[in-house]
Design an enzyme around this catalytic site. Structure first.
Site, mmCIF file in Angstrom:
data_model
loop_
_atom_site.group_PDB
_atom_site.id
_atom_site.type_symbol
_atom_site.label_atom_id
_atom_site.label_comp_id
_atom_site.label_asym_id
_atom_site.label_seq_id
_atom_site.Cartn_x
_atom_site.Cartn_y
_atom_site.Cartn_z
ATOM 1 N N CYS A 22 -20.523 -22.513 27.023
ATOM 2 C CA CYS A 22 -20.181 -21.793 28.246
ATOM 3 C C CYS A 22 -20.309 -22.635 29.518
ATOM 4 C CB CYS A 22 -21.016 -20.516 28.367
ATOM 5 S SG CYS A 22 -20.602 -19.316 27.092
ATOM 6 N N HIS A 66 -8.600 -12.088 38.368
ATOM 7 C CA HIS A 66 -7.797 -13.310 38.367
ATOM 8 C C HIS A 66 -8.304 -14.339 39.369
ATOM 9 C CE1 HIS A 66 -5.198 -10.859 35.876
ATOM 10 N NE2 HIS A 66 -4.652 -12.001 35.460
ATOM 11 N N GLU A 108 -19.159 -8.517 29.179
ATOM 12 C CA GLU A 108 -18.545 -9.838 29.263
ATOM 13 C C GLU A 108 -17.652 -10.090 28.047
ATOM 14 O OE1 GLU A 108 -20.438 -13.526 31.161
ATOM 15 O OE2 GLU A 108 -20.743 -13.794 28.999
#
Length: 125
Positions: A22, A66, A108
């Site tokens: 990550c 976005h 998530e």
């Protein structure tokens, strides 16, 4: 009574101060659940779902959808840090004489989420 509205948004991020997959740039389709607790009004509603949607979109979704979260925030973009920011942003917007913010759950991934409720001690003023 409690009412909940669910939202989704897509964002990219990478974790800093982290050693693992990550730390690389990656994206998520986040699922956000916002719960308000309160008394029913004369029309039988805690809060109109349209009003709740408009507030959450303006305060949260429009800022994150976005976007590259590392450019939006000045903190490590963990689910826990993001949801803490969300709580601070939404709490004053979702407070009236009849209702208040009760819980936020941020997914998530389909199997991983963080949650804050009004009963949690660490974010109290």
């Amino acid at each position: 009574m409690k009412v909940t509205k669910i939202f989704t948004f897509d964002s990219a991020h990478n974790l800093t101060k982290y050693n693992g997959k990550c730390e690389n740039l990656h994206g998520h389709t986040y699922k956000l659940e916002v719960t308000v607790e309160g008394e029913l009004d004369d029309e039988g509603m805690v809060i109109d779902f349209e009003i709740l949607k408009d507030i959450v979109n303006k305060v949260i979704i429009d800022k994150l959808d976005h976007h590259y979260l590392n450019e939006v925030f000045g903190f490590n973009t963990t689910c826990e840090n993001i949801i803490t920011w969300m709580w601070k942003e939404l709490k004053p917007e979702l407070k009236s004489e009849r209702y208040e913010l009760y819980k936020i759950k941020l997914w998530e991934t389909p199997t991983s989420f963080a949650e804050i409720t009004s009963n949690d001690v660490y974010h109290k003023d």
